[in-house]
Structure formats: structure tokens, C-alpha cells
Design a protein around this motif. Structure first.
Motif, PDB file in Angstrom:
ATOM      1  N   SER A  16       0.827  -1.217   0.000  1.00 39.75           N
ATOM      2  CA  SER A  16       0.000   0.000   0.000  1.00 39.75           C
ATOM      3  C   SER A  16       0.852   1.254   0.000  1.00 39.75           C
ATOM      4  CB  SER A  16      -0.935   0.026   1.217  1.00 39.75           C
ATOM      5  OG  SER A  16      -1.895  -0.991   1.087  1.00 39.75           O
ATOM      6  N   THR A  17       1.945   1.217   0.731  1.00 42.02           N
ATOM      7  CA  THR A  17       2.858   2.373   0.752  1.00 42.02           C
ATOM      8  C   THR A  17       3.379   2.645  -0.659  1.00 42.02           C
ATOM      9  OG1 THR A  17       3.539   1.784   2.985  1.00 42.02           O
ATOM     10  CG2 THR A  17       5.021   3.238   1.754  1.00 42.02           C
ATOM     11  N   LYS A  20       0.569   3.934  -3.104  1.00 45.03           N
ATOM     12  CA  LYS A  20       0.238   5.361  -2.936  1.00 45.03           C
ATOM     13  C   LYS A  20       1.279   6.240  -3.617  1.00 45.03           C
ATOM     14  CE  LYS A  20      -2.260   4.703   1.331  1.00 45.03           C
ATOM     15  NZ  LYS A  20      -1.941   4.265   2.676  1.00 45.03           N
ATOM     16  N   LYS A  21       2.537   5.868  -3.479  1.00 40.41           N
ATOM     17  CA  LYS A  21       3.599   6.662  -4.104  1.00 40.41           C
ATOM     18  C   LYS A  21       3.514   6.577  -5.633  1.00 40.41           C
ATOM     19  CE  LYS A  21       7.817   6.481  -2.297  1.00 40.41           C
ATOM     20  NZ  LYS A  21       8.094   7.854  -1.904  1.00 40.41           N
ATOM     21  N   ALA A  23       0.792   5.959  -7.387  1.00 41.90           N
ATOM     22  CA  ALA A  23      -0.411   6.689  -7.813  1.00 41.90           C
ATOM     23  C   ALA A  23      -0.127   8.191  -7.881  1.00 41.90           C
ATOM     24  CB  ALA A  23      -1.555   6.412  -6.853  1.00 41.90           C
ATOM     25  N   GLU A  24       0.608   8.679  -6.895  1.00 39.40           N
ATOM     26  CA  GLU A  24       0.895  10.113  -6.855  1.00 39.40           C
ATOM     27  C   GLU A  24       1.809  10.510  -8.017  1.00 39.40           C
ATOM     28  OE1 GLU A  24       2.788  13.320  -3.756  1.00 39.40           O
ATOM     29  OE2 GLU A  24       2.295  11.304  -3.026  1.00 39.40           O
ATOM     30  N   HIS A  30      -5.957   5.030  -7.151  1.00 41.04           N
ATOM     31  CA  HIS A  30      -5.444   3.920  -6.341  1.00 41.04           C
ATOM     32  C   HIS A  30      -6.607   3.191  -5.691  1.00 41.04           C
ATOM     33  CE1 HIS A  30      -3.505   2.764  -2.225  1.00 41.04           C
ATOM     34  NE2 HIS A  30      -3.542   1.739  -3.031  1.00 41.04           N
ATOM     35  N   SER A  32      -7.411  -0.227  -3.366  1.00 42.00           N
ATOM     36  CA  SER A  32      -6.978  -1.415  -2.630  1.00 42.00           C
ATOM     37  C   SER A  32      -8.214  -2.283  -2.453  1.00 42.00           C
ATOM     38  CB  SER A  32      -6.407  -0.979  -1.273  1.00 42.00           C
ATOM     39  OG  SER A  32      -6.686  -1.941  -0.290  1.00 42.00           O
ATOM     40  N   GLN A  35      -9.175  -2.448   1.152  1.00 35.50           N
ATOM     41  CA  GLN A  35      -9.805  -1.217   1.655  1.00 35.50           C
ATOM     42  C   GLN A  35     -11.217  -1.048   1.089  1.00 35.50           C
ATOM     43  OE1 GLN A  35      -8.490   0.718   4.126  1.00 35.50           O
ATOM     44  NE2 GLN A  35     -10.568   1.548   4.107  1.00 35.50           N
ATOM     45  N   ASP A  85      -4.263  -2.483  -5.725  1.00 41.51           N
ATOM     46  CA  ASP A  85      -3.374  -2.974  -4.670  1.00 41.51           C
ATOM     47  C   ASP A  85      -4.077  -4.155  -3.979  1.00 41.51           C
ATOM     48  OD1 ASP A  85      -2.652  -3.010  -1.909  1.00 41.51           O
ATOM     49  OD2 ASP A  85      -2.678  -0.840  -1.732  1.00 41.51           O
TER      50      ASP A  85
END
Ligand code: AMP
Length: 193
Positions: A16-17, A20-21, A23-24, A30, A32, A35, A85
Motif C-alpha cells: 500500500s505504501t 500510494k507513491k 499513484a501520486e 489507487h 486497494s 480497503q 493494490d
């Protein structure tokens, strides 16, 4: 040109970390699947109610529920420019999404496999002093964690083999700090362009 990515790896590997990076940096949506399922549970939808007992026990949620939630969310972004994700977790899920995207005229660009040893995952959990980074999760029990690891161990090989044979797999050594892992992933994504 669209960019349609997936990131998978054992529970607690740090996907996930990285997602996110990624996606940015590439301006991607993004999603998950874990989630999205937790959001369904929070909203008390029928799909969420059906999924809850599987999640709490660390078992895989049945495909029909996962596909329904994923497709709902992909449609919101025109089925393009995303990173997903935690999916596919079964070969069948990989084949399903491949067909789904092909029907939409969209490529499946890359499956990123964040490869972290069980020892490293356990060490990170111990260093954090808790079982899992997200205190809101109800699947932090040792039994659920062990079950997630077993599903991963049982199913990851066939997914890797299938996408490797199609040159759609990028395997990255995740037993390192966040930044060098991310740098390697960026090199792999930039090669797609
Ligand atoms: P995660 O947040 O990725 O650790 O996922 C949490 C839980 O959601 C998992 O233990 C499964 O119960 C469920 N889940 C997430 N993604 C999937 C998937 N692709 N297929 C089946 N179940 C999933």
C-alpha cells in the motif's frame, strides 16, 4: 496512453505504501481491494456483510464479491489509469481482470510483485510493536495473519508464472527501505512508455 497497474505481495509487505507513491507520481487512481471491502463493511452494504466473516478470519473473499466491488470502482475511472493494490490474489482473478480489460479495449500493463521474506515481515511487525499498521482493522489476530500468509503462499506461484510468461511481471526485492524499492519500480514503469 493509459497506465493500468497492479501491485501484489504478502500481507504486510508494504504494497500500500508503494501503491500510494506510484499513484501520486503517475497520477493514477489507487484502489486497494482490501480497503474497498472494508469500506463496504463500514457502509453496511449487502456485499460488505457477505464479505466480513471471510476478512475477519483472514480468508479470501469469494470472487463474485471482489469482482463486483472492483468493477464498480473501475467503471468510475473509465477502466483506465489506475493501480490496484492487493489483486489478483488468485490466478483466476488475474485471468478475469485480463479478460475484463481486453473487453474494454484496455491493456493490463504490469503486475508488480513486491517480494518480501516472511522473516522480514515478522521483523517489521515486531518493530512496529503492533500486529498491523492500521488499528482500524479487525483482522489483526495471529490466526488471521497466519491464514493470509498461507493463502498467499498457496496461490502466488501460479499468478507469477502466468504473468511472467506474458512478460507482464515485475518482481522487486522488497526487503529494503521504501525509497530504493520505489526507484526500481519507477524504472520498470518508465520502460512501459
Ligand atoms: P488487505 O487489506 O489487502 O490485507 O486485504 C484484507 C482482506 O481483504 C484479505 O485478507 C481478504 O480477506 C480480503 N481481500 C482483499 N483483496 C482480496 C482479493 N483480491 N481476493 C479475495 N479477498 C481479498
Amino acid at each position: 496512453m493509459s497506465l493500468n497497474l497492479f501491485i501484489i505481495g504478502a500481507s504486510g509487505c508494504g504494497k500500500s505504501t508503494q501503491a500510494k507513491k506510484i499513484a501520486e507520481k503517475y497520477n493514477l487512481s489507487h484502489f486497494s481491494t482490501g480497503q474497498l471491502l472494508r469500506d463496504e463493511i463500514a457502509s453496511q452494504s449487502q456485499l460488505g456483510l457477505d464479505a466480513k466473516s471471510y476478512i475477519d478470519q483472514g480468508q479470501l473473499v469469494p470472487d463474485d464479491i471482489v469482482f463486483a466491488i472492483l468493477v464498480q470502482n473501475l467503471q468510475k475511472v473509465d477502466n483506465r489509469d489506475f493501480i490496484i493494490d492487493g489483486f489478483p490474489r488468485l490466478l483466476n482473478q488475474g485471468q478475469y481482470i485480463e479478460k475484463y480489460l481486453a473487453n474494454k479495449g484496455q491493456p493490463l500493463d504490469l503486475i508488480i510483485h513486491l517480494d518480501v521474506t516472511v522473516e522480514e515481515i515478522q521483523k517489521r511487525r515486531a518493530d512496529r510493536g503492533d500486529d498491523f499498521q492500521d488499528a482500524n482493522r479487525t483482522d489483526n489476530t495471529p490466526e488471521a495473519i497466519a491464514s493470509r500468509q498461507k493463502f498467499y503462499d498457496d496461490n502466488n506461484g501460479p499468478i507469477m508464472d502466468y504473468f511472467q510468461a506474458k512478460s507482464k511481471l515485475f518482481r522487486v526485492d522488497g526487503n529494503r527501505p521504501v525509497e530504493p524499492i520505489f526507484d526500481d519500480i519507477v524504472v520498470a514503469i518508465d520502460k512501459l512508455k
